[in-house]
Design a protein around this motif. Structure first.
Motif, PDB file in Angstrom:
ATOM      1  N   LYS A 104       0.769  93.786  30.951  1.00  0.00           N
ATOM      2  CA  LYS A 104      -0.491  94.318  30.433  1.00  0.00           C
ATOM      3  C   LYS A 104      -1.163  95.308  31.377  1.00  0.00           C
ATOM      4  O   LYS A 104      -2.378  95.507  31.308  1.00  0.00           O
ATOM      5  CB  LYS A 104      -1.447  93.186  30.050  1.00  0.00           C
ATOM      6  CG  LYS A 104      -0.888  92.311  28.949  1.00  0.00           C
ATOM      7  CD  LYS A 104      -1.857  91.263  28.518  1.00  0.00           C
ATOM      8  CE  LYS A 104      -1.180  90.414  27.428  1.00  0.00           C
ATOM      9  NZ  LYS A 104      -1.963  89.278  27.063  1.00  0.00           N
ATOM     10  N   GLU A 152      -4.773  96.686  30.338  1.00  0.00           N
ATOM     11  CA  GLU A 152      -4.918  96.570  28.887  1.00  0.00           C
ATOM     12  C   GLU A 152      -5.734  95.334  28.509  1.00  0.00           C
ATOM     13  O   GLU A 152      -5.813  94.376  29.284  1.00  0.00           O
ATOM     14  CB  GLU A 152      -3.533  96.498  28.235  1.00  0.00           C
ATOM     15  CG  GLU A 152      -2.661  97.711  28.494  1.00  0.00           C
ATOM     16  CD  GLU A 152      -3.240  99.007  27.937  1.00  0.00           C
ATOM     17  OE1 GLU A 152      -3.964  98.948  26.910  1.00  0.00           O
ATOM     18  OE2 GLU A 152      -2.982 100.070  28.516  1.00  0.00           O
ATOM     19  N   TRP A 169      -5.391  91.567  29.876  1.00  0.00           N
ATOM     20  CA  TRP A 169      -4.941  91.502  31.270  1.00  0.00           C
ATOM     21  C   TRP A 169      -5.845  90.571  32.065  1.00  0.00           C
ATOM     22  O   TRP A 169      -7.067  90.580  31.919  1.00  0.00           O
ATOM     23  CB  TRP A 169      -4.971  92.892  31.913  1.00  0.00           C
ATOM     24  CG  TRP A 169      -4.632  92.864  33.376  1.00  0.00           C
ATOM     25  CD1 TRP A 169      -3.393  92.956  33.929  1.00  0.00           C
ATOM     26  CD2 TRP A 169      -5.538  92.740  34.475  1.00  0.00           C
ATOM     27  NE1 TRP A 169      -3.473  92.891  35.296  1.00  0.00           N
ATOM     28  CE2 TRP A 169      -4.788  92.754  35.655  1.00  0.00           C
ATOM     29  CE3 TRP A 169      -6.926  92.593  34.566  1.00  0.00           C
ATOM     30  CZ2 TRP A 169      -5.361  92.640  36.922  1.00  0.00           C
ATOM     31  CZ3 TRP A 169      -7.501  92.481  35.822  1.00  0.00           C
ATOM     32  CH2 TRP A 169      -6.722  92.507  36.986  1.00  0.00           C
ATOM     33  N   SER A 212      -1.177  88.128  35.257  1.00  0.00           N
ATOM     34  CA  SER A 212      -0.326  89.320  35.282  1.00  0.00           C
ATOM     35  C   SER A 212       0.187  89.688  36.664  1.00  0.00           C
ATOM     36  O   SER A 212       1.289  90.212  36.796  1.00  0.00           O
ATOM     37  CB  SER A 212      -1.094  90.522  34.713  1.00  0.00           C
ATOM     38  OG  SER A 212      -1.418  90.308  33.364  1.00  0.00           O
TER      39      SER A 212
END
Length: 125
Positions: A26, A45, A48, A53
């Protein structure tokens, strides 16, 4: 006697042609080096979250990078290890010490230009 830093030659770089790109779930980080400094542009994104992540890449309990950054778009919620929480939004300049988690709020991507903490960000150690 105070030592001053002299710029030897002018440099212009553009994130359209980054020297390095690091992709992570992401998000992505684009890096350029200017005047001996590494500058990163992160695009995060919706959905996220650092702890989901990037934590698996960094292998630390919280983000240990210090960030000095300008936020171009979106809203990012930050939670410091000491429990302090706040939002950063477009137009904000923030200084984040090591020891935080962060996530995108809402449906707009967060775009940040970081002048300090991206040299080792999202890089496997």
């Amino acid at each position: 006697m105070q030592k001053t830093t002299t710029v030897e030659k002018a440099e212009v770089k553009n994130f359209a042609s980054p020297e390095e790109v690091r992709d992570f779930p992401k998000g992505k980080l684009e890096l350029v080096q200017v005047g001996g400094a590494m500058v990163g542009k992160a695009t995060l994104e919706p959905g996220w979250k650092w702890s989901e992540s990037v934590k698996p890449i960094a292998k630390t309990d919280s983000c240990q990078a210090a960030h000095f950054q300008y936020q171009i778009s979106g809203v990012m919620h930050v939670k410091m290890d000491d429990g302090t929480e706040f939002d950063c939004k477009a137009g904000d300049v923030s200084m984040l010490p090591p020891g935080h988690d962060a996530w995108v709020v809402g449906n707009e991507p967060v775009v940040i230009v970081d002048f300090q903490g991206m040299a080792d960000y999202a890089r496997s150690h």
